[in-house]
Design a protein around this motif. Structure first.
Motif, PDB file in Angstrom:
ATOM      1  N   TRP A  31      26.815 -13.735 -52.222  1.00 38.81           N
ATOM      2  CA  TRP A  31      25.947 -13.021 -53.164  1.00 38.81           C
ATOM      3  C   TRP A  31      26.053 -11.501 -53.098  1.00 38.81           C
ATOM      4  O   TRP A  31      25.619 -10.821 -54.028  1.00 38.81           O
ATOM      5  CB  TRP A  31      24.498 -13.489 -53.049  1.00 38.81           C
ATOM      6  CG  TRP A  31      23.805 -13.261 -51.736  1.00 38.81           C
ATOM      7  CD1 TRP A  31      23.877 -14.043 -50.622  1.00 38.81           C
ATOM      8  CD2 TRP A  31      22.897 -12.213 -51.420  1.00 38.81           C
ATOM      9  NE1 TRP A  31      23.077 -13.532 -49.630  1.00 38.81           N
ATOM     10  CE2 TRP A  31      22.453 -12.421 -50.090  1.00 38.81           C
ATOM     11  CE3 TRP A  31      22.392 -11.110 -52.126  1.00 38.81           C
ATOM     12  CZ2 TRP A  31      21.550 -11.561 -49.463  1.00 38.81           C
ATOM     13  CZ3 TRP A  31      21.488 -10.273 -51.495  1.00 38.81           C
ATOM     14  CH2 TRP A  31      21.080 -10.496 -50.184  1.00 38.81           C
ATOM     15  N   TYR A  32      26.634 -10.952 -52.062  1.00 34.97           N
ATOM     16  CA  TYR A  32      26.903  -9.509 -52.003  1.00 34.97           C
ATOM     17  C   TYR A  32      28.324  -9.291 -52.497  1.00 34.97           C
ATOM     18  O   TYR A  32      29.281  -9.737 -51.856  1.00 34.97           O
ATOM     19  CB  TYR A  32      26.843  -8.993 -50.567  1.00 34.97           C
ATOM     20  CG  TYR A  32      25.509  -8.568 -50.040  1.00 34.97           C
ATOM     21  CD1 TYR A  32      24.969  -7.329 -50.372  1.00 34.97           C
ATOM     22  CD2 TYR A  32      24.806  -9.381 -49.148  1.00 34.97           C
ATOM     23  CE1 TYR A  32      23.757  -6.920 -49.839  1.00 34.97           C
ATOM     24  CE2 TYR A  32      23.596  -8.977 -48.613  1.00 34.97           C
ATOM     25  CZ  TYR A  32      23.076  -7.747 -48.958  1.00 34.97           C
ATOM     26  OH  TYR A  32      21.889  -7.337 -48.427  1.00 34.97           O
ATOM     27  N   SER A  33      28.485  -8.604 -53.603  1.00 36.95           N
ATOM     28  CA  SER A  33      29.834  -8.428 -54.159  1.00 36.95           C
ATOM     29  C   SER A  33      30.730  -7.581 -53.269  1.00 36.95           C
ATOM     30  O   SER A  33      31.943  -7.744 -53.290  1.00 36.95           O
ATOM     31  CB  SER A  33      29.760  -7.836 -55.568  1.00 36.95           C
ATOM     32  OG  SER A  33      29.133  -6.574 -55.544  1.00 36.95           O
ATOM     33  N   ASN A  34      30.171  -6.672 -52.471  1.00 42.53           N
ATOM     34  CA  ASN A  34      30.990  -5.786 -51.648  1.00 42.53           C
ATOM     35  C   ASN A  34      31.329  -6.365 -50.281  1.00 42.53           C
ATOM     36  O   ASN A  34      32.157  -5.809 -49.574  1.00 42.53           O
ATOM     37  CB  ASN A  34      30.289  -4.430 -51.455  1.00 42.53           C
ATOM     38  CG  ASN A  34      30.190  -3.653 -52.742  1.00 42.53           C
ATOM     39  OD1 ASN A  34      31.023  -3.785 -53.623  1.00 42.53           O
ATOM     40  ND2 ASN A  34      29.159  -2.842 -52.870  1.00 42.53           N
ATOM     41  N   ALA A 131      24.526  -1.181 -56.610  1.00 42.91           N
ATOM     42  CA  ALA A 131      25.117  -2.358 -55.961  1.00 42.91           C
ATOM     43  C   ALA A 131      24.035  -3.359 -55.552  1.00 42.91           C
ATOM     44  O   ALA A 131      24.184  -4.563 -55.782  1.00 42.91           O
ATOM     45  CB  ALA A 131      25.933  -1.933 -54.737  1.00 42.91           C
ATOM     46  N   ASN A 132      22.937  -2.873 -54.975  1.00 44.88           N
ATOM     47  CA  ASN A 132      21.865  -3.782 -54.545  1.00 44.88           C
ATOM     48  C   ASN A 132      21.226  -4.495 -55.724  1.00 44.88           C
ATOM     49  O   ASN A 132      20.897  -5.679 -55.639  1.00 44.88           O
ATOM     50  CB  ASN A 132      20.802  -3.022 -53.749  1.00 44.88           C
ATOM     51  CG  ASN A 132      21.273  -2.624 -52.366  1.00 44.88           C
ATOM     52  OD1 ASN A 132      22.362  -2.986 -51.940  1.00 44.88           O
ATOM     53  ND2 ASN A 132      20.461  -1.859 -51.679  1.00 44.88           N
ATOM     54  N   LYS A 134      22.679  -5.268 -58.548  1.00 43.67           N
ATOM     55  CA  LYS A 134      23.626  -6.307 -58.973  1.00 43.67           C
ATOM     56  C   LYS A 134      23.659  -7.473 -57.986  1.00 43.67           C
ATOM     57  O   LYS A 134      23.720  -8.633 -58.383  1.00 43.67           O
ATOM     58  CB  LYS A 134      25.025  -5.700 -59.143  1.00 43.67           C
ATOM     59  CG  LYS A 134      25.134  -4.839 -60.388  1.00 43.67           C
ATOM     60  CD  LYS A 134      26.378  -4.004 -60.486  1.00 43.67           C
ATOM     61  CE  LYS A 134      27.674  -4.685 -60.321  1.00 43.67           C
ATOM     62  NZ  LYS A 134      28.830  -3.795 -60.560  1.00 43.67           N
ATOM     63  N   ASP A 135      23.593  -7.159 -56.689  1.00 43.15           N
ATOM     64  CA  ASP A 135      23.635  -8.221 -55.684  1.00 43.15           C
ATOM     65  C   ASP A 135      22.393  -9.102 -55.752  1.00 43.15           C
ATOM     66  O   ASP A 135      22.495 -10.330 -55.638  1.00 43.15           O
ATOM     67  CB  ASP A 135      23.783  -7.627 -54.282  1.00 43.15           C
ATOM     68  CG  ASP A 135      25.152  -6.990 -54.070  1.00 43.15           C
ATOM     69  OD1 ASP A 135      26.114  -7.379 -54.762  1.00 43.15           O
ATOM     70  OD2 ASP A 135      25.248  -6.094 -53.208  1.00 43.15           O
ATOM     71  N   ARG A 138      22.739 -11.374 -58.605  1.00 47.09           N
ATOM     72  CA  ARG A 138      23.675 -12.454 -58.260  1.00 47.09           C
ATOM     73  C   ARG A 138      22.996 -13.501 -57.383  1.00 47.09           C
ATOM     74  O   ARG A 138      23.169 -14.708 -57.580  1.00 47.09           O
ATOM     75  CB  ARG A 138      24.887 -11.852 -57.551  1.00 47.09           C
ATOM     76  CG  ARG A 138      26.019 -12.804 -57.321  1.00 47.09           C
ATOM     77  CD  ARG A 138      27.209 -12.041 -56.814  1.00 47.09           C
ATOM     78  NE  ARG A 138      28.313 -12.920 -56.503  1.00 47.09           N
ATOM     79  CZ  ARG A 138      29.456 -12.509 -56.055  1.00 47.09           C
ATOM     80  NH1 ARG A 138      29.690 -11.228 -55.890  1.00 47.09           N
ATOM     81  NH2 ARG A 138      30.416 -13.360 -55.780  1.00 47.09           N
TER      82      ARG A 138
END
Length: 152
Positions: A31-34, A131-132, A134-135, A138
């Motif tokens: 679930w974290y894209s990075n 980023a958070n 988006k994560d 997700r």
């Protein structure tokens, strides 16, 4: 300059499901894209003192860092701090029920970057917030589209 980024989402799943999934560092790459990988340095399951090595990509750089769990209240709160890595960082998750079958998850990242990272802290905070957000979206998608109580 300090970085302190707080984001949250409401997920249509009970607290025990959201906390059980999001609070397991082994699920982070889903679930974290990075986050590329998580390697346990201590035996699972997660508990105070657990250590995990994360490999991530952020702002075009590959980062490897080790988190140590410093606080755990099952189903309510998880706090991890970097034991080593590019700059000191603390990540916390909090879960709160919203009615009987929804959960508010709050994700907070805070740290004290130094050197060039310190100068770029405002840009870094904005990138972390994006980023958070988006994560968490997700994570919400992963948890809300599964049937049964255990996402995979």
């Amino acid at each position: 300059m300090a970085v302190d980024v707080v984001t949250e989402v409401v997920i249509r799943r009970p607290v025990d499901v959201v906390a059980g999934y999001a609070g397991d560092p082994g699920n982070a790459p889903q679930w974290y894209s990075n986050i590329e990988s998580v390697n346990w340095r201590t035996e699972p399951p997660v508990q105070v003192g657990s250590r995990m090595e994360f490999v991530a990509h952020f702002l075009g750089r590959r980062l490897a860092y080790t988190y140590e769990v410093v606080e755990l209240v099952p189903g309510r709160r998880l706090v991890m701090r970097t034991a080593q890595g590019p700059f000191p960082m603390e990540t916390s998750y909090e879960w709160a029920p919203v009615g009987e079958s929804r959960t508010r998850m709050t994700l907070r990242n805070r740290g004290e970057p130094s050197g060039f990272a310190g100068v770029a802290a405002p840009l870094m905070a904005a990138a972390m917030r994006r980023a958070n957000t988006k994560d968490l979206a997700r994570l919400k998608d992963v948890l809300e589209r599964v049937s049964g109580d255990t996402p995979r």
